[in-house]
Design an enzyme around this catalytic site. Structure first.
Site, PDB file in Angstrom:
ATOM      1  N   THR A   1       0.880  -1.180   0.000  1.00  0.00           N
ATOM      2  CA  THR A   1       0.000   0.000   0.000  1.00  0.00           C
ATOM      3  C   THR A   1       0.912   1.223   0.000  1.00  0.00           C
ATOM      4  OG1 THR A   1      -0.211  -0.415   2.377  1.00  0.00           O
ATOM      5  CG2 THR A   1      -2.146  -0.826   1.033  1.00  0.00           C
TER       6      THR A   1
ATOM      7  N   LYS B   1      -2.234  -0.675  14.062  1.00  0.00           N
ATOM      8  CA  LYS B   1      -1.044  -0.859  13.207  1.00  0.00           C
ATOM      9  C   LYS B   1      -0.400   0.497  12.884  1.00  0.00           C
ATOM     10  CE  LYS B   1       1.914  -2.017  10.201  1.00  0.00           C
ATOM     11  NZ  LYS B   1       3.035  -2.914  10.311  1.00  0.00           N
TER      12      LYS B   1
ATOM     13  N   ARG C   1      12.529   5.235  33.196  1.00  0.00           N
ATOM     14  CA  ARG C   1      11.362   5.396  32.309  1.00  0.00           C
ATOM     15  C   ARG C   1      11.685   6.206  31.048  1.00  0.00           C
ATOM     16  NH1 ARG C   1       9.894   5.100  37.251  1.00  0.00           N
ATOM     17  NH2 ARG C   1      10.309   7.294  37.672  1.00  0.00           N
TER      18      ARG C   1
ATOM     19  N   GLY D   1      13.755   5.802   6.613  1.00  0.00           N
ATOM     20  CA  GLY D   1      13.394   5.229   5.315  1.00  0.00           C
ATOM     21  C   GLY D   1      12.565   3.977   5.489  1.00  0.00           C
TER      22      GLY D   1
ATOM     23  N   CYS E   1       7.529   1.521   5.599  1.00  0.00           N
ATOM     24  CA  CYS E   1       6.488   1.527   6.641  1.00  0.00           C
ATOM     25  C   CYS E   1       6.502   2.799   7.466  1.00  0.00           C
ATOM     26  CB  CYS E   1       6.698   0.320   7.547  1.00  0.00           C
ATOM     27  SG  CYS E   1       6.908  -1.194   6.620  1.00  0.00           S
TER      28      CYS E   1
HETATM   29  N1  SAJ Z   1      15.764   4.363  12.589  1.00  0.00           N
HETATM   30  C1  SAJ Z   1      16.466   5.405  13.200  1.00  0.00           C
HETATM   31  N2  SAJ Z   1      16.693   5.343  14.541  1.00  0.00           N
HETATM   32  C2  SAJ Z   1      16.253   4.298  15.298  1.00  0.00           C
HETATM   33  C3  SAJ Z   1      15.531   3.251  14.681  1.00  0.00           C
HETATM   34  C4  SAJ Z   1      15.295   3.314  13.323  1.00  0.00           C
HETATM   35  O1  SAJ Z   1      16.881   6.378  12.552  1.00  0.00           O
HETATM   36  O2  SAJ Z   1      16.518   4.303  16.517  1.00  0.00           O
HETATM   37  C5  SAJ Z   1      15.493   4.415  11.143  1.00  0.00           C
HETATM   38  C6  SAJ Z   1      16.090   3.235  10.369  1.00  0.00           C
HETATM   39  O3  SAJ Z   1      17.424   3.469  10.037  1.00  0.00           O
HETATM   40  C7  SAJ Z   1      15.171   3.178   9.159  1.00  0.00           C
HETATM   41  C8  SAJ Z   1      13.814   3.611   9.719  1.00  0.00           C
HETATM   42  O4  SAJ Z   1      14.099   4.279  10.937  1.00  0.00           O
HETATM   43  O5  SAJ Z   1      15.569   4.102   8.161  1.00  0.00           O
HETATM   44  C9  SAJ Z   1      12.835   2.482   9.949  1.00  0.00           C
HETATM   45  O6  SAJ Z   1      13.500   1.337  10.449  1.00  0.00           O
HETATM   46  P1  SAJ Z   1      12.919   0.434  11.632  1.00  0.00           P
HETATM   47  O7  SAJ Z   1      13.929  -0.617  11.906  1.00  0.00           O
HETATM   48  O8  SAJ Z   1      12.514   1.285  12.774  1.00  0.00           O
HETATM   49  O9  SAJ Z   1      11.551  -0.143  11.066  1.00  0.00           O
HETATM   50  P2  SAJ Z   1      11.120  -0.907   9.705  1.00  0.00           P
HETATM   51  O10 SAJ Z   1      10.524   0.123   8.792  1.00  0.00           O
HETATM   52  O11 SAJ Z   1      12.184  -1.765   9.153  1.00  0.00           O
HETATM   53  O12 SAJ Z   1       9.943  -1.849  10.290  1.00  0.00           O
HETATM   54  C10 SAJ Z   1       8.855  -1.250  10.977  1.00  0.00           C
HETATM   55  C11 SAJ Z   1       8.617  -1.992  12.299  1.00  0.00           C
HETATM   56  N3  SAJ Z   1       7.672  -1.229  13.127  1.00  0.00           N
HETATM   57  C12 SAJ Z   1       7.930  -0.920  14.420  1.00  0.00           C
HETATM   58  O13 SAJ Z   1       8.959  -1.240  14.981  1.00  0.00           O
HETATM   59  C13 SAJ Z   1       6.866  -0.193  15.165  1.00  0.00           C
HETATM   60  C14 SAJ Z   1       8.069  -3.389  12.026  1.00  0.00           C
HETATM   61  O14 SAJ Z   1       7.713  -4.031  13.240  1.00  0.00           O
HETATM   62  C15 SAJ Z   1       6.832  -3.318  11.114  1.00  0.00           C
HETATM   63  O15 SAJ Z   1       6.331  -4.605  10.806  1.00  0.00           O
HETATM   64  C16 SAJ Z   1       7.256  -2.641   9.817  1.00  0.00           C
HETATM   65  O16 SAJ Z   1       7.698  -1.303  10.134  1.00  0.00           O
HETATM   66  C17 SAJ Z   1       6.055  -2.591   8.882  1.00  0.00           C
HETATM   67  O17 SAJ Z   1       6.075  -3.340   7.886  1.00  0.00           O
HETATM   68  O18 SAJ Z   1       5.084  -1.885   9.184  1.00  0.00           O
END
Ligand code: SAJ
Length: 419
Positions: free
Chosen positions: A81, A201, A241, A252, A255
Site C-alpha cells: 500500500t 497498526k 522510564r 526510510g 512503513c
Molecule cells: N531508525 C532510526 N533510529 C532508530 C531506529 C530506526 O533512525 O533508533 C530508522 C532506520 O534506520 C530506518 C527507519 O528508521 O531508516 C525504519 O526502520 P525500523 O527498523 O525502525 O523499522 P522498519 O521500517 O524496518 O519496520 C517497521 C517496524 N515497526 C515498528 O517497529 C513499530 C516493524 O515491526 C513493522 O512490521 C514494519 O515497520 C512494517 O512493515 O510496518
C-alpha cells in the site's frame, strides 16, 4: 484442521507468511509478477531473508506459485500500500485489485484476511463493497484484518514470536483466524474490531516515527549546543522510564516513513505526527548542510556515500534517506560515489569501496551495515581525509590514527548553523 489458503502478494511479507502457513496447510501463492512466480516454481527465492531458504525447502510440497487466484477456504491479502507522495494519502490500488481478484471466487463460509497496512476504515469503505459485489453479504464470509508486524531482517523470527492483533467482523471469524494463525504464531493473538486493528497498526509505526524524530531533534541540538548527543542519550536512558532512540540521517523503508500519513490523511486533530514526519524527512538536508561545511573551500568536491539501504544489514532501499542526500549533493555540483555491498540494484551506480573512495573529499556513512566497521581506513586513497558518520558506528580513533578528520552526527564538535 487443514485448509487451502490463497495468499495474494509474494513480497517481503506475503511470501514468508505463505511458507509459514504451508507447514500445516495447503498454500497457493499468487503474484501478478510472472518473474516471481517463475523463480519460485524453479525452486528459488526472489529475495534473501534469514531462515527463508530452509523453510522453503521444508514446505515445498505444500506450496505452489501461480498468477491467477483460485478457489480456496481462506484468501490472504499481503500486497503493498504505497503512499501517493504528492498528496500524502494511501494508494489502495493494489488492495482494490486483490479484492477484485478474490470477489468472483468468494463463497459463503470462506475467510478473507487483510495483512496489508491501510488507512482507518478502508476495510469497511473500500474492501467490503468489492468483496460483496457478486451478492455475498459481509456477514456471510469471515473478514479479518491481521496487520503484519515483522521487522525486515528478522521477519521469520518476528512472524513466529510476536503477538498479533486480530480485527474481525464477528467472534466466529476471530476464532477461525486465531485457529489458523495458531498453526505457527507462538505469540498471543488479541481480538478486536477491524477498524481498531487498522488504527493500532498505524499507531505503532507512528509512535516509532515520532520517537526517532525527537532523537533527531536532540542530535541537531547537540550540534547547536556543543554537546555529544550520543553520550547524552545513553545517560538519559539510564533513567528507568526513558528510552530515547538513535538519531540518524532520516527515516526510510516502506512503513515508518509512510504509515503516519495514512493515520492523518482524514484527521483534523493531529499536529505532532506530521511535524515528526517533516523533522525526519528534513534530516538528509541537515546531513547535507554538515557535508557542505566539511568540504567548504574544496574545488569540485567528491563525496562518498557508504550505504544506500534504508537501514543496516538489509538490501532494501525503498524511501532511503540516501537518495535525497545524493540528489542534494548533485544539485550542489558535487560528484557522488556510492559503496553498498548489500544493495545490488539502485538508481545510481554502486562501485567497489576502492573506486568509491579514490580521490574523494569526504566519506558520509549513511547506513549502519555491520560490515562497514571492518573497513581499513589506512587503505583508502582519499584526496581529503574527511569522515562524517551519521550513525555513530565507526571507531573514530582508528580513523583518526589513519589521518582522518572525523565528525559524527550530533557530536557537538561543530556549530554548523552558519553554512
Ligand atoms: N531508525 C532510526 N533510529 C532508530 C531506529 C530506526 O533512525 O533508533 C530508522 C532506520 O534506520 C530506518 C527507519 O528508521 O531508516 C525504519 O526502520 P525500523 O527498523 O525502525 O523499522 P522498519 O521500517 O524496518 O519496520 C517497521 C517496524 N515497526 C515498528 O517497529 C513499530 C516493524 O515491526 C513493522 O512490521 C514494519 O515497520 C512494517 O512493515 O510496518
Amino acid at each position: 484442521m487443514t485448509v487451502k489458503i490463497c495468499v495474494l502478494g509474494l513480497g517481503y511479507i506475503g511470501l514468508p507468511t505463505a511458507l509459514l502457513f504451508a507447514q500445516h496447510h495447503n498454500v497457493v501463492g499468487v503474484d501478478v509478477n510472472e518473474k516471481i512466480v517463475q523463480i519460485l516454481n524453479n525452486g528459488k527465492l526472489p529475495f534473501e531473508e534469514d531462515g527463508l531458504n530452509e523453510l522453503f525447502e521444508k514446505v515445498k510440497g505444500n506450496f505452489r506459485a501461480v498468477s491467477e487466484v483460485e478457489e480456496a477456504d481462506v484468501f490472504l491479502i499481503a500486497v503493498p500500500t504505497p503512499l501517493e507522495e504528492a498528496l500524502k494519502i494511501a494508494d489502495l490500488k493494489y488492495v482494490r485489485s486483490a479484492a477484485e481478484m478474490i470477489a468472483s471466487h468468494l463463497k459463503a463460509g470462506n475467510m478473507v484476511i487483510l495483512e496489508s497496512t491501510v488507512s482507518p476504515g478502508a476495510s469497511e469503505n473500500v474492501v467490503f463493497p468489492i468483496l460483496s459485489q457478486y451478492g455475498l453479504n459481509p456477514g456471510e464470509f469471515s473478514y479479518v484484518h491481521c496487520p503484519e508486524r515483522a521487522i525486515p531482517g528478522k521477519t521469520l523470527h518476528e512472524m513466529i514470536h510476536n503477538d498479533r492483533i486480530v480485527g474481525a467482523n464477528n467472534p466466529e471469524s476471530a476464532a477461525f483466524a486465531k485457529d489458523i494463525y495458531g498453526s505457527f504464531v507462538e505469540g498471543n493473538l488479541y481480538e478486536t474490531t477491524v477498524r481498531t486493528a487498522e488504527f493500532v497498526k498505524l499507531m505503532e509505526n507512528t509512535y516509532r516515527d515520532v520517537s526517532i524524530a525527537i532523537a533527531n531533534e536532540f542530535a541537531r541540538m547537540g550540534d547547536e549546543f556543543g554537546i555529544n548527543i550520543w553520550e547524552a542519550i545513553s545517560l538519559a536512558n539510564r533513567h528507568p522510564r526513558v528510552n530515547i532512540l538513535k538519531p540518524g540521517p532520516g527515516v526510510g523503508g516502506h512503513c515508518i516513513a509512510i504509515d503516519p500519513w495514512f493515520l492523518t490523511e482524514t484527521s483534523t486533530k493531529t499536529r505532532m505526527v506530521s511535524l515528526a514526519r517533516s523533522i525526519n524527512d528534513n534530516m538528509p538536508n541537515y546531513v547535507h548542510s554538515v557535508v557542505r561545511s566539511i568540504v567548504h573551500g574544496v574545488q569540485k568536491p567528491v563525496i562518498t556515500i557508504l550505504g544506500v539501504a534504508y537501514k543496516g544489514n538489509v538490501d532494501d532501499w525503498r524511501a532511503t534517506p540516501a537518495l535525497k542526500l545524493i540528489r542534494l549533493a548533485e544539485n550542489e555540483g558535487y560528484t557522488v560515489r556510492i559503496y553498498d555491498p548489500h544493495v545490488t540494484t539502485f538508481p545510481y551506480p554502486i562501485t567497489s569501496l576502492e573506486e568509491a573512495t579514490k580521490d574523494s573529499d569526504c566519506i558520509v556513512l549513511v547506513t549502519d551495515h555491520d560490515l562497514f566497521r571492518d573497513i581499513d581506513p589506512s587503505s583508502l586513497q582519499m584526496r581529503n581525509k574527511n569522515l562524517y558518520d551519521t550513525r555513530n558506528i565507526l571507531d573514530t580513533d582508528t580513523w583518526k590514527a589513519a589521518g582522518f578528520t572525523c565528525k559524527i552526527l550530533g557530536d557537538g564538535s561543530e556549530n554548523v548553523s552558519d553554512y
